[in-house]
Motif scaffolding. Structure first.
Motif, mmCIF file in Angstrom:
data_model
loop_
_atom_site.group_PDB
_atom_site.id
_atom_site.type_symbol
_atom_site.label_atom_id
_atom_site.label_comp_id
_atom_site.label_asym_id
_atom_site.label_seq_id
_atom_site.Cartn_x
_atom_site.Cartn_y
_atom_site.Cartn_z
ATOM 1 N N THR A 70 25.455 34.096 44.464
ATOM 2 C CA THR A 70 25.785 33.589 43.137
ATOM 3 C C THR A 70 26.847 34.488 42.534
ATOM 4 O OG1 THR A 70 23.605 32.620 42.735
ATOM 5 C CG2 THR A 70 24.928 33.195 40.799
ATOM 6 N N VAL A 71 27.931 33.889 42.043
ATOM 7 C CA VAL A 71 29.046 34.642 41.489
ATOM 8 C C VAL A 71 29.253 34.256 40.032
ATOM 9 C CG1 VAL A 71 31.500 35.203 41.689
ATOM 10 C CG2 VAL A 71 30.159 34.703 43.759
ATOM 11 N N LEU A 72 29.250 35.255 39.167
ATOM 12 C CA LEU A 72 29.608 35.064 37.764
ATOM 13 C C LEU A 72 31.053 35.516 37.612
ATOM 14 C CD1 LEU A 72 26.476 35.083 37.737
ATOM 15 C CD2 LEU A 72 26.599 36.155 35.489
ATOM 16 N N SER A 76 27.099 29.674 44.673
ATOM 17 C CA SER A 76 26.850 29.128 43.343
ATOM 18 C C SER A 76 27.750 29.915 42.401
ATOM 19 C CB SER A 76 25.380 29.294 42.939
ATOM 20 O OG SER A 76 24.528 28.599 43.836
ATOM 21 N N VAL A 77 28.447 29.216 41.517
ATOM 22 C CA VAL A 77 29.450 29.861 40.663
ATOM 23 C C VAL A 77 29.199 29.491 39.207
ATOM 24 C CG1 VAL A 77 31.900 30.085 40.127
ATOM 25 C CG2 VAL A 77 31.174 29.807 42.513
ATOM 26 N N LEU A 78 29.186 30.516 38.357
ATOM 27 C CA LEU A 78 29.126 30.302 36.915
ATOM 28 C C LEU A 78 30.334 30.966 36.277
ATOM 29 C CD1 LEU A 78 27.773 29.434 34.253
ATOM 30 C CD2 LEU A 78 26.505 31.600 34.292
ATOM 31 N N PHE A 79 31.155 30.186 35.590
ATOM 32 C CA PHE A 79 32.283 30.730 34.843
ATOM 33 C C PHE A 79 31.783 31.125 33.452
ATOM 34 C CE2 PHE A 79 34.356 27.854 37.922
ATOM 35 C CZ PHE A 79 35.223 28.762 38.518
ATOM 36 N N THR A 80 32.030 32.382 33.095
ATOM 37 C CA THR A 80 31.556 32.905 31.808
ATOM 38 C C THR A 80 32.726 33.475 31.009
ATOM 39 O OG1 THR A 80 31.097 35.101 32.722
ATOM 40 C CG2 THR A 80 29.318 33.484 32.817
ATOM 41 N N PRO A 81 33.726 32.675 30.685
ATOM 42 C CA PRO A 81 34.911 33.214 30.005
ATOM 43 C C PRO A 81 34.578 33.727 28.614
ATOM 44 C CG PRO A 81 34.941 30.818 29.972
ATOM 45 C CD PRO A 81 33.809 31.210 30.867
ATOM 46 N N HIS A 133 29.784 23.518 50.737
ATOM 47 C CA HIS A 133 29.094 24.820 50.739
ATOM 48 C C HIS A 133 28.877 25.371 49.339
ATOM 49 C CE1 HIS A 133 33.380 25.890 50.630
ATOM 50 N NE2 HIS A 133 33.016 27.049 50.113
ATOM 51 N N VAL A 134 29.304 24.640 48.321
ATOM 52 C CA VAL A 134 29.069 25.053 46.929
ATOM 53 C C VAL A 134 27.833 24.326 46.409
ATOM 54 C CG1 VAL A 134 29.971 25.063 44.574
ATOM 55 C CG2 VAL A 134 31.486 25.586 46.496
ATOM 56 N N ARG A 135 26.789 25.086 46.109
ATOM 57 C CA ARG A 135 25.525 24.505 45.664
ATOM 58 C C ARG A 135 25.584 24.081 44.197
ATOM 59 N NH1 ARG A 135 20.809 28.566 47.439
ATOM 60 N NH2 ARG A 135 19.576 26.803 46.692
ATOM 61 N N ARG A 136 26.237 24.902 43.375
ATOM 62 C CA ARG A 136 26.364 24.613 41.960
ATOM 63 C C ARG A 136 27.611 25.307 41.427
ATOM 64 N NH1 ARG A 136 23.592 21.420 40.915
ATOM 65 N NH2 ARG A 136 21.506 22.147 40.333
ATOM 66 N N VAL A 137 28.339 24.629 40.530
ATOM 67 C CA VAL A 137 29.439 25.250 39.812
ATOM 68 C C VAL A 137 29.289 24.846 38.353
ATOM 69 C CG1 VAL A 137 31.045 23.360 40.401
ATOM 70 C CG2 VAL A 137 31.934 25.582 39.634
ATOM 71 N N ALA A 138 29.245 25.854 37.486
ATOM 72 C CA ALA A 138 28.948 25.604 36.078
ATOM 73 C C ALA A 138 29.836 26.480 35.202
ATOM 74 C CB ALA A 138 27.470 25.885 35.792
ATOM 75 N N ASP A 163 31.771 16.118 41.287
ATOM 76 C CA ASP A 163 30.530 15.637 41.879
ATOM 77 C C ASP A 163 29.392 15.937 40.900
ATOM 78 O OD1 ASP A 163 28.210 15.145 43.287
ATOM 79 O OD2 ASP A 163 28.885 16.105 45.135
ATOM 80 N N PRO A 164 28.762 14.918 40.321
ATOM 81 C CA PRO A 164 27.711 15.148 39.325
ATOM 82 C C PRO A 164 26.471 15.820 39.895
ATOM 83 C CG PRO A 164 27.813 12.831 39.920
ATOM 84 C CD PRO A 164 28.998 13.486 40.550
ATOM 85 N N GLU A 165 26.346 15.854 41.210
ATOM 86 C CA GLU A 165 25.206 16.536 41.823
ATOM 87 C C GLU A 165 25.399 18.044 41.849
ATOM 88 O OE1 GLU A 165 22.376 15.080 42.821
ATOM 89 O OE2 GLU A 165 23.204 13.226 42.004
ATOM 90 N N THR A 166 26.652 18.497 41.648
ATOM 91 C CA THR A 166 26.959 19.921 41.808
ATOM 92 C C THR A 166 27.470 20.559 40.526
ATOM 93 O OG1 THR A 166 27.542 19.487 44.122
ATOM 94 C CG2 THR A 166 28.280 21.586 43.193
ATOM 95 N N VAL A 167 28.275 19.849 39.754
ATOM 96 C CA VAL A 167 28.856 20.420 38.546
ATOM 97 C C VAL A 167 27.818 20.424 37.422
ATOM 98 C CG1 VAL A 167 29.741 18.281 37.505
ATOM 99 C CG2 VAL A 167 30.982 20.437 37.165
ATOM 100 N N ALA A 168 27.920 21.406 36.525
ATOM 101 C CA ALA A 168 26.987 21.491 35.396
ATOM 102 C C ALA A 168 27.648 22.237 34.244
ATOM 103 C CB ALA A 168 25.696 22.200 35.814
ATOM 104 N N LEU A 169 27.181 21.965 33.036
ATOM 105 C CA LEU A 169 27.740 22.585 31.833
ATOM 106 C C LEU A 169 26.646 23.257 31.016
ATOM 107 C CD1 LEU A 169 30.185 19.783 30.580
ATOM 108 C CD2 LEU A 169 30.647 21.641 32.180
ATOM 109 N N TRP A 170 26.970 24.425 30.504
ATOM 110 C CA TRP A 170 26.114 25.177 29.582
ATOM 111 C C TRP A 170 26.822 25.091 28.237
ATOM 112 C CZ3 TRP A 170 23.695 30.533 30.977
ATOM 113 C CH2 TRP A 170 23.366 31.244 29.821
#
Length: 306
Positions: free
Chosen positions: A4-6, A56-61, A83-88, A104-111
């Protein structure tokens, strides 16, 4: 490797001027924006090449990323990689949402965070409903200030039932038990945010299966520990990945303490750690019994330690 990468690049500009945020209404120069775009595209290129890993990637700008085309494009493209489980990404949701048609709605997510006074309520709610109609995974939250309480209650009533509404404890604010009970009535997991968590010497997944990366590719265990583990692009960080204890006295930010092994949050947020979406069972049960409340000196230590 499951990693998991932030990611937090140099972007620091935001289109909102929230009084509780140090990055409110900051503007990046054209040179700074070009540097941020180049850094993000480099990172996205690296992620696309890691086909032997599960990422898994979370962008935290620090600022607002989705008003920039390169963040929207990166999320859409990474979401389509097997190979990307989640990108948010953490976002104020001020941008348009039609770009998600390419993701892809199965992988992308928003906080998503709602900031009262910065955008019309109906506009924000309409975007949330659009996300739901598109089948996008997302959570919504507010900062737990007294003046936000009625906004939070209104959101909880108007949002689709399956959308989790979280509440972040306000920076530097101490909540009475009565105040905390009110916020917990909106977000059953609020007690985890209410106070900082003792973390010194306790096992944490950061530095082993979770890392933080900046725009230069410098890898650290998390955003709050400055010690470097290596560089992402020369692969030197990999040799440093191992189980390790937290070196700080306390951890008081959700993107940090969610990874503490001493807390049951990987179970509570199973399948939704990056986008802050708990299981149905976790959001239906109070969390207060699992939280040990530190004395006020611990809260002061939290500010100096991070």
């Amino acid at each position: 490797m499951d990693l998991t990468v932030l990611y937090r690049g140099p972007l620091a500009s935001c289109d909102y001027d929230c009084p509780y945020c140090p990055f409110a209404k900051r503007r990046d120069s054209r040179e700074q924006l070009r540097a941020d775009r180049a850094a993000l595209e480099r990172f996205a290129g690296w992620a696309a090449e890691q086909t032997d890993d599960r990422l898994s990637v979370l962008f935290t700008p620090w600022g607002e990323g989705l008003v920039r085309s390169w963040y929207r494009r990166a999320l859409a493209e990474l979401s389509r990689l097997p190979h990307v489980r989640r990108v948010a990404i953490q976002t104020n949701l001020s941008c348009r949402t039609d770009w998600l048609a390419d993701a892809d709605p199965e992988t992308v997510a928003l906080w998503c965070t709602y900031h009262p006074g910065q955008t019309p309520y109906d506009r924000f709610l309409a975007k949330c409903r659009d996300l739901a109609a598109r089948g996008i995974r997302f959570s919504v939250g507010v900062v737990g200030l007294a003046e936000h309480l009625e906004h939070a209650r209104r959101l909880r009533a108007d949002l689709p039932a399956h959308v989790y509404l979280w509440v972040n404890a306000a920076e530097g604010h101490t909540y009475t038990d009565a105040e905390a009970e009110v916020w917990t009535g909106i977000d059953p997991l609020f007690p985890y945010s209410r106070v900082p968590h003792r973390s010194a010497g306790l096992p944490c997944r950061t530095g082993e299966s979770v890392v933080s990366v900046d725009g230069d590719g410098t890898v650290r265990r998390c955003h709050f520990v400055r010690a470097e583990l290596g560089n992402l692009y020369d692969g030197s960080y990999r040799a440093a990945l191992r189980p390790r204890a937290c070196p700080l006295a306390v951890c008081d930010c959700h993107i940090g303490y969610v990874h503490l092994e001493s807390l049951p949050l990987y179970d509570a947020f199973a399948g939704g750690v990056l986008e802050r979406i708990p299981t149905a069972g976790a959001r239906g049960a109070g969390a207060g019994a699992a939280v040990r409340l530190p004395d006020p000196s611990v809260r002061r230590a939290a500010r100096s330690a991070t």
